[in-house]
Design an enzyme around this catalytic site. Structure first.
Site, PDB file in Angstrom:
ATOM      1  N   THR A   1      -0.304  -0.506   7.261  1.00  0.00           N
ATOM      2  CA  THR A   1      -0.009  -1.287   6.060  1.00  0.00           C
ATOM      3  C   THR A   1       0.075  -2.770   6.437  1.00  0.00           C
ATOM      4  O   THR A   1       0.086  -3.127   7.596  1.00  0.00           O
ATOM      5  CB  THR A   1       1.319  -0.868   5.397  1.00  0.00           C
ATOM      6  OG1 THR A   1       2.373  -1.093   6.331  1.00  0.00           O
ATOM      7  CG2 THR A   1       1.291   0.579   4.963  1.00  0.00           C
TER       8      THR A   1
ATOM      9  N   GLY B   1      -9.440  -4.414   1.490  1.00  0.00           N
ATOM     10  CA  GLY B   1      -8.552  -4.456   2.654  1.00  0.00           C
ATOM     11  C   GLY B   1      -8.902  -3.325   3.602  1.00  0.00           C
ATOM     12  O   GLY B   1     -10.003  -2.763   3.570  1.00  0.00           O
ATOM     13  N   ASP B   2      -7.936  -2.984   4.439  1.00  0.00           N
ATOM     14  CA  ASP B   2      -8.170  -1.919   5.419  1.00  0.00           C
ATOM     15  C   ASP B   2      -7.942  -0.529   4.847  1.00  0.00           C
ATOM     16  O   ASP B   2      -8.441   0.464   5.396  1.00  0.00           O
ATOM     17  CB  ASP B   2      -7.249  -2.099   6.634  1.00  0.00           C
ATOM     18  CG  ASP B   2      -5.770  -2.078   6.253  1.00  0.00           C
ATOM     19  OD1 ASP B   2      -5.436  -2.378   5.082  1.00  0.00           O
ATOM     20  OD2 ASP B   2      -4.951  -1.756   7.118  1.00  0.00           O
TER      21      ASP B   2
ATOM     22  N   THR C   1       0.886  -1.168   0.000  1.00  0.00           N
ATOM     23  CA  THR C   1       0.000   0.000   0.000  1.00  0.00           C
ATOM     24  C   THR C   1       0.914   1.205   0.000  1.00  0.00           C
ATOM     25  O   THR C   1       2.071   1.087   0.354  1.00  0.00           O
ATOM     26  CB  THR C   1      -0.785   0.067   1.343  1.00  0.00           C
ATOM     27  OG1 THR C   1      -1.515  -1.113   1.514  1.00  0.00           O
ATOM     28  CG2 THR C   1      -1.722   1.248   1.409  1.00  0.00           C
TER      29      THR C   1
ATOM     30  N   ARG D   1     -12.480  -8.265  -2.913  1.00  0.00           N
ATOM     31  CA  ARG D   1     -11.940  -8.164  -1.556  1.00  0.00           C
ATOM     32  C   ARG D   1     -11.529  -6.715  -1.260  1.00  0.00           C
ATOM     33  O   ARG D   1     -10.857  -6.065  -2.056  1.00  0.00           O
ATOM     34  CB  ARG D   1     -10.728  -9.078  -1.432  1.00  0.00           C
ATOM     35  CG  ARG D   1      -9.970  -8.987  -0.096  1.00  0.00           C
ATOM     36  CD  ARG D   1      -8.773  -8.075  -0.174  1.00  0.00           C
ATOM     37  NE  ARG D   1      -7.980  -8.091   1.061  1.00  0.00           N
ATOM     38  CZ  ARG D   1      -7.016  -7.224   1.321  1.00  0.00           C
ATOM     39  NH1 ARG D   1      -6.698  -6.294   0.449  1.00  0.00           N
ATOM     40  NH2 ARG D   1      -6.360  -7.279   2.451  1.00  0.00           N
TER      41      ARG D   1
HETATM   42  N1  ASP Z   1      -3.145  -3.206   4.011  1.00  0.00           N
HETATM   43  C1  ASP Z   1      -3.250  -3.516   2.608  1.00  0.00           C
HETATM   44  C2  ASP Z   1      -4.438  -4.378   2.374  1.00  0.00           C
HETATM   45  O1  ASP Z   1      -4.810  -5.138   3.254  1.00  0.00           O
HETATM   46  C3  ASP Z   1      -2.060  -4.199   2.042  1.00  0.00           C
HETATM   47  C4  ASP Z   1      -0.735  -3.692   2.534  1.00  0.00           C
HETATM   48  O2  ASP Z   1      -0.628  -2.611   3.045  1.00  0.00           O
HETATM   49  O3  ASP Z   1       0.262  -4.412   2.422  1.00  0.00           O
HETATM   50  O4  ASP Z   1      -4.952  -4.330   1.268  1.00  0.00           O
END
Ligand code: ASP
Length: 309
Positions: A219, A198-199, A168, A196
Site C-alpha cells: 500500500t 498505481g501499483d 487501498t 494514472r
Molecule cells: N498503492 C496505491 C496506489 O498507488 C495507493 C495506496 O495504497 O495508498 O494507488
C-alpha cells in the site's frame, strides 16, 4: 502455528469478519479475498476504495483492482475502471473468463457491462465536497480541467503531492488447504492525473502470491513499488530461503535505492507459505494499523506494522 490466516490493511477492517467466517466455513482463499474486498468496496467510510472513493483531477472515480490465485498463478486486473460497484469482481472475471490478465479504461468498463457487473455511481456528496474544497484551496477555478493542460497545474510539482491522501485495501489469505490468494482494490491517489495507474492492479508491484513461497501486497506510494517490483521481489526472496521478515527487509532495501521521482511511504504486507505474517512500513507513524485473523486466535486484531528506523 496457524493454518488459516487473513491479513489486510487498516482499510480492510470492514471486510475481515466475512473473510474470517468464510475460511472457517472452508471456503477457498480466492473466494475469501474477493468477498472481503467486496465489503470494503461497499463502505462509503473507506474513502480510497469503491463507493466514496476519491476522484481524479477531473472529478471522476477511477478504480484499480487485482486478484491472484497462488495455486495456479492465474491473475486478473482492471485499471481506471469507472462506474462499477465491485472492481474486484471484474478483475476476477478477467482472470476467469478471458485469455488476458489486465483490462483498463473503456475496455474494462465494456467487459464489466458484458459480464453483468453491478453498475454504481461511486462519487458521493462528501467526495464532491472534499474535491471542491481542495481545488478552492489550490486556487484552481472549478471548471477549468476539461480544456486546460493539466500538467500546468500545481499538481505537476512533485512536492505538491506530498499531502494528497493515498489508500487501498489489500487482502492476503491462506485457507485450510494451504492455498494462498491475494487481492487489492483502490480508487488510487486522490486527485490523481486521469488515467494514472498505481501499483494495486499491477501484478508483481502491488500484489503477488505463490503457494510455494508465500504472498505480498503493498500500500501507499505505488509509483515506488512499480519501480522496485516489490511484491514479486518479496516472494522471490522467500523462494531463495528468506523468512517473510527477511524478504520484506530486502524489499525495503530495494525501495531505498530508488533515486529521484516521487518518494513516499510504502507498507508491505507479507505471509510465507505456512501463513506466518510480517508487515513493515518505511515510515514511522502512529496511526498505521493492519488487520489479522488466524484460526489460532480466532479474533480480528489490529496491529501496528514494524517501522523502518
Ligand atoms: N498503492 C496505491 C496506489 O498507488 C495507493 C495506496 O495504497 O495508498 O494507488
Amino acid at each position: 502455528m496457524s493454518e488459516m490466516i487473513v491479513l489486510s490493511n487498516g482499510e480492510g477492517l470492514v471486510g475481515m469478519p466475512v473473510a474470517a467466517k468464510m475460511l472457517l466455513d472452508k471456503e477457498s482463499s480466492l473466494k475469501t479475498v474477493e468477498e472481503g474486498i467486496k465489503q470494503v468496496e461497499l463502505s462509503p467510510r473507506v474513502t480510497c476504495v469503491g463507493l466514496g472513493g476519491t476522484p481524479n483531477l477531473l472529478r471522476e472515480v477511477e478504480c484499480d483492482a487485482a486478484i491472484m490465485n497462488g495455486t495456479t498463478l492465474e491473475c486478473g486486473s482492471v485499471g481506471a475502471l469507472e462506474g462499477y460497484a465491485h472492481p474486484i469482481v471484474v478483475a476476477k472475471a478477467v482472470m476467469e473468463k478471458l485469455p488476458h490478465v489486465f483490462l483498463v479504461g473503456k475496455g474494462a468498463a465494456r467487459f464489466a457491462k458484458e459480464i453483468g457487473a453491478e453498475p454504481a455511481n461511486l462519487l458521493t456528496e462528501e467526495a464532491i465536497s472534499n474535491y471542491s474544497s481542495w481545488i478552492k484551496k489550490n486556487n484552481i477555478p472549478e471548471n477549468i480541467f476539461k480544456d486546460k493542460d493539466l500538467s500546468l497545474l500545481p499538481y505537476a510539482n512533485l512536492s505538491a503531492n506530498e499531502n494528497l491522501s493515498k489508500g487501498t485495501t489489500i487482502f492476503l489469505a491462506r485457507d485450510s488447504k494451504g492455498n494462498i490468494a491475494g487481492g487489492t482494490s483502490t480508487s488510487g491517489w486522490e486527485y490523481k492525473y486521469p488515467g494514472r495507474l498505481g501499483d494495486s492492479p499491477i501484478i508483481g508491484a502491488g500484489l503477488y502470491v505463490d503457494n510455494r513461497y508465500g504472498g505480498a501486497a503493498c500500500t501507499h506510494t505505488g509509483e515506488m513499488t512499480i519501480r522496485a517490483g516489490t511484491a514479486r521481489a518479496v516472494v522471490a526472496y522467500m523462494k531463495k530461503g528468506a523468512t517473510a521478515e527477511e524478504a520484506c527487509h530486502d524489499a525495503v532495501d530495494d525501495l531505498s535505492a530508488l533515486k529521484r521521482g516521487f518518494i513516499g511511504t510504502v507498507v508491505i504486507h507479507a505471509i510465507d507459505a505456512q501463513g506466518n505474517p510480517y508487515v513493515i512500513s518505511t515510515e514511522k507513524t502512529d496511526t498505521l494499523r493492519y488487520c489479522i485473523w488466524t484460526d489460532v486466535s480466532l479474533e480480528i486484531e489490529q496491529k501496528k506494522p514494524v517501522m523502518v528506523d
